[in-house]
Design a protein around this motif. Structure first.
Motif, PDB file in Angstrom:
ATOM      1  N   MET A 235       0.816  -1.219   0.000  1.00  0.00           N
ATOM      2  CA  MET A 235       0.000   0.000   0.000  1.00  0.00           C
ATOM      3  C   MET A 235       0.847   1.266   0.000  1.00  0.00           C
ATOM      4  O   MET A 235       0.508   2.256  -0.619  1.00  0.00           O
ATOM      5  CB  MET A 235      -0.938  -0.009   1.214  1.00  0.00           C
ATOM      6  N   ILE A 236       1.951   1.223   0.756  1.00  0.00           N
ATOM      7  CA  ILE A 236       2.904   2.336   0.756  1.00  0.00           C
ATOM      8  C   ILE A 236       4.131   1.863  -0.013  1.00  0.00           C
ATOM      9  O   ILE A 236       4.898   1.032   0.466  1.00  0.00           O
ATOM     10  CB  ILE A 236       3.294   2.761   2.188  1.00  0.00           C
ATOM     11  N   GLN A 237       4.316   2.410  -1.213  1.00  0.00           N
ATOM     12  CA  GLN A 237       5.366   1.928  -2.112  1.00  0.00           C
ATOM     13  C   GLN A 237       6.561   2.873  -2.198  1.00  0.00           C
ATOM     14  O   GLN A 237       7.546   2.550  -2.861  1.00  0.00           O
ATOM     15  CB  GLN A 237       4.784   1.723  -3.512  1.00  0.00           C
ATOM     16  N   SER A 238       6.470   4.039  -1.550  1.00  0.00           N
ATOM     17  CA  SER A 238       7.549   5.021  -1.623  1.00  0.00           C
ATOM     18  C   SER A 238       7.715   5.688  -0.270  1.00  0.00           C
ATOM     19  O   SER A 238       6.724   5.966   0.423  1.00  0.00           O
ATOM     20  CB  SER A 238       7.230   6.082  -2.689  1.00  0.00           C
ATOM     21  N   ILE A 239       8.940   5.972   0.104  1.00  0.00           N
ATOM     22  CA  ILE A 239       9.175   6.684   1.357  1.00  0.00           C
ATOM     23  C   ILE A 239       8.612   8.100   1.297  1.00  0.00           C
ATOM     24  O   ILE A 239       8.324   8.712   2.326  1.00  0.00           O
ATOM     25  CB  ILE A 239      10.682   6.710   1.693  1.00  0.00           C
ATOM     26  N   LEU A 240       8.400   8.611   0.080  1.00  0.00           N
ATOM     27  CA  LEU A 240       7.824   9.948  -0.081  1.00  0.00           C
ATOM     28  C   LEU A 240       6.299   9.927  -0.108  1.00  0.00           C
ATOM     29  O   LEU A 240       5.675  10.985  -0.236  1.00  0.00           O
ATOM     30  CB  LEU A 240       8.354  10.605  -1.373  1.00  0.00           C
ATOM     31  N   ASP A 241       5.695   8.741   0.009  1.00  0.00           N
ATOM     32  CA  ASP A 241       4.232   8.664   0.087  1.00  0.00           C
ATOM     33  C   ASP A 241       3.818   9.085   1.490  1.00  0.00           C
ATOM     34  O   ASP A 241       3.436   8.273   2.339  1.00  0.00           O
ATOM     35  CB  ASP A 241       3.758   7.252  -0.236  1.00  0.00           C
ATOM     36  N   ASN A 242       3.926  10.363   1.722  1.00  0.00           N
ATOM     37  CA  ASN A 242       3.715  10.972   3.036  1.00  0.00           C
ATOM     38  C   ASN A 242       3.465  12.449   2.795  1.00  0.00           C
ATOM     39  O   ASN A 242       3.691  12.961   1.694  1.00  0.00           O
ATOM     40  CB  ASN A 242       4.968  10.771   3.903  1.00  0.00           C
ATOM     41  N   ASP A 243       3.002  13.156   3.798  1.00  0.00           N
ATOM     42  CA  ASP A 243       2.727  14.587   3.640  1.00  0.00           C
ATOM     43  C   ASP A 243       3.967  15.411   3.940  1.00  0.00           C
ATOM     44  O   ASP A 243       4.748  15.094   4.845  1.00  0.00           O
ATOM     45  CB  ASP A 243       1.580  15.005   4.554  1.00  0.00           C
ATOM     46  N   LEU A 244       4.116  16.503   3.198  1.00  0.00           N
ATOM     47  CA  LEU A 244       5.315  17.326   3.306  1.00  0.00           C
ATOM     48  C   LEU A 244       5.568  17.787   4.725  1.00  0.00           C
ATOM     49  O   LEU A 244       6.728  17.834   5.170  1.00  0.00           O
ATOM     50  CB  LEU A 244       5.209  18.543   2.378  1.00  0.00           C
ATOM     51  N   TYR A 245       4.500  18.129   5.474  1.00  0.00           N
ATOM     52  CA  TYR A 245       4.763  18.691   6.805  1.00  0.00           C
ATOM     53  C   TYR A 245       5.418  17.688   7.749  1.00  0.00           C
ATOM     54  O   TYR A 245       6.030  18.072   8.742  1.00  0.00           O
ATOM     55  CB  TYR A 245       3.531  19.332   7.408  1.00  0.00           C
ATOM     56  N   LYS A 246       5.343  16.414   7.425  1.00  0.00           N
ATOM     57  CA  LYS A 246       6.060  15.434   8.233  1.00  0.00           C
ATOM     58  C   LYS A 246       7.571  15.529   8.006  1.00  0.00           C
ATOM     59  O   LYS A 246       8.366  15.380   8.940  1.00  0.00           O
ATOM     60  CB  LYS A 246       5.551  14.025   7.934  1.00  0.00           C
ATOM     61  N   PHE A 247       7.956  15.772   6.773  1.00  0.00           N
ATOM     62  CA  PHE A 247       9.381  15.922   6.481  1.00  0.00           C
ATOM     63  C   PHE A 247       9.923  17.257   7.011  1.00  0.00           C
ATOM     64  O   PHE A 247      11.031  17.297   7.558  1.00  0.00           O
ATOM     65  CB  PHE A 247       9.627  15.797   4.984  1.00  0.00           C
ATOM     66  N   SER A 248       9.158  18.329   6.859  1.00  0.00           N
ATOM     67  CA  SER A 248       9.626  19.620   7.373  1.00  0.00           C
ATOM     68  C   SER A 248       9.736  19.588   8.891  1.00  0.00           C
ATOM     69  O   SER A 248      10.716  20.089   9.470  1.00  0.00           O
ATOM     70  CB  SER A 248       8.701  20.755   6.912  1.00  0.00           C
ATOM     71  N   MET A 249       8.756  18.965   9.555  1.00  0.00           N
ATOM     72  CA  MET A 249       8.853  18.858  11.010  1.00  0.00           C
ATOM     73  C   MET A 249       9.974  17.918  11.426  1.00  0.00           C
ATOM     74  O   MET A 249      10.634  18.145  12.446  1.00  0.00           O
ATOM     75  CB  MET A 249       7.513  18.400  11.603  1.00  0.00           C
ATOM     76  N   GLN A 250      10.199  16.861  10.651  1.00  0.00           N
ATOM     77  CA  GLN A 250      11.292  15.962  10.987  1.00  0.00           C
ATOM     78  C   GLN A 250      12.624  16.706  10.945  1.00  0.00           C
ATOM     79  O   GLN A 250      13.486  16.514  11.812  1.00  0.00           O
ATOM     80  CB  GLN A 250      11.327  14.756  10.040  1.00  0.00           C
TER      81      GLN A 250
END
Length: 392
Positions: free
Chosen positions: A1-16
């Motif tokens: 179901m999740i095939q890419s590490i980028l299959d996520n919302d941008l604010y998760k990466f900015s907060m990370q």
């Protein structure tokens, strides 16, 4: 179901990136909250666990890193090098099921666990509809609906982004939605929160920060100083980029009490995520004017349970008052003839370092039905701000 590490919302990466920079020793716990008391089929936890295990194999590929460098200019080389080595650790997620009740917790270092929330919710949503054999309307009907929504938004000049990763019907439907929203003359889709789809369709990844950022700072600085402390920390990391502030973690009135001329000028605008959008608009326009700031130079991003008609209505009201943009989520990615799940995963406990005690975190809202957290701690927070609990 999740095939890419980028299959996520941008604010998760900015907060990370912000957590990795400022709070590398912080530890947190997130909890799944089933707001609609959905009854999950037996064996459902095992389905989710399998998908969680599969996520451990995801990695950031060179072409993905190149995309982030070009389109997400606010992400630092140090962070991108870290993300390149990152992998999900399924041991950070505990999933249990008793009868039809599902419980899920995420626990561990904040800089690691912060990426789990959005893909886990997407997994739960997609797995639920597959497990219960809910197929919805035909693909052809979905596509007609998607294009009609895009047409109405375009004809009314409504600039909007896809915010629908968390409660989508499926990953494939999410992908099809983006295709359809772009498949009209003069589309007004300005981007998507989903970084994988932004890369695939050459869109702008959109997002800033979430409630958890403010909730963590309440543990560091107390509820009364949580908003300004969170904003100060954000600015230390991004130096003016990603300048849309979130107002309702402890209600908008509390937020505005410390959103003085300095912050009001510094941030490009705010996001409305609960309460009445018209009242919110009037309140923010008045707040800017009282500080001798032209509201038309600022932006309100509306993201609270939007559909096309609601976005058009708000847009019409905002004309001549303030800049406006819209993050439309579930109504885009799960409007296929089924009832979307009403669920969230929220930060519920944290500590700044392993030698510090765990503290409960709570989130208020401009809708009391969205208050989340330990009941006693919620009561303490509401009493501090003289917020009365509604009966019932």
């Amino acid at each position: 179901m999740i095939q890419s590490i980028l299959d996520n919302d941008l604010y998760k990466f900015s907060m990370q990136q912000a957590v990795h920079t400022l709070y590398p020793r912080a530890e947190v716990q997130y909890t799944f909250i089933n707001r609609s008391n959905t009854r999950f089929p037996r064996g459902f936890a095992n389905l989710v666990q399998t998908e969680v295990q599969n996520m451990s194999g995801l990695r950031l590929h060179p072409e993905q890193k190149t995309f982030l460098k070009k389109r997400c200019y606010f992400l630092t080389p140090v962070y991108l090098d870290f993300l390149e080595t990152y992998q999900y650790d399924p041991a950070e997620v505990s999933i249990h099921q008793e009868g039809h009740d599902l419980s899920l917790h995420i626990k561990g270092p904040w800089y690691r666990t912060i990426l789990w929330e959005v893909p886990l919710m997407a997994i739960i949503s997609e797995a639920y509809f597959k497990a219960t054999s809910q197929n919805g309307v035909s693909v052809a009907e979905r596509r007609r609906t998607n294009r009609e929504k895009a047409r109405i938004l375009s004809e009314n000049g409504v600039k909007f982004a896809d915010f629908g990763t968390r409660r989508r019907f499926s990953a494939s439907n999410h992908d099809q939605v983006i295709q359809d929203l772009l498949d009209i003359e003069n589309p007004t889709l300005i981007g998507t929160s989903n970084v994988h789809l932004a890369l695939k369709y050459n869109l702008v990844p959109i997002g800033t920060l979430a409630h958890e950022w403010f909730m963590f700072h309440s543990v560091l600085h107390g509820y009364q100083m949580a908003n300004p402390a969170a904003q100060d920390a954000w600015v230390r990391v991004f130096h003016g980029d990603l300048g849309i502030a979130l107002t309702d973690t402890y209600t908008t009135d509390v937020f505005l009490s410390t959103f003085d001329t300095f912050y009001a000028k510094l941030f490009d605008g705010v996001r409305q995520d609960s309460g009445d959008p018209i009242e919110f608009t009037d309140k923010l326009v008045a707040h800017y004017r009282e500080r001798h700031i032209d509201p038309k130079s600022k932006t309100i991003v509306f993201s609270d349970g939007l559909n096309v008609d609601k976005a058009v209505r708000i847009h019409e009201y905002c004309q001549g008052k303030v800049r406006d943009a819209y993050g439309i989520g579930t109504n885009l990615t799960n409007d296929v003839g089924v009832s979307p799940l009403n669920m969230v995963i929220k930060l519920t406990r944290c500590r700044p370092a392993t030698d510090k005690p765990w503290r409960h975190t709570v989130k208020l809202s401009d809708d009391q039905g969205k208050h989340t957290g330990d009941p006693k701690e919620l009561e303490n927070c509401m009493n501090l701000f003289y917020i009365k609990k509604l009966p019932g």
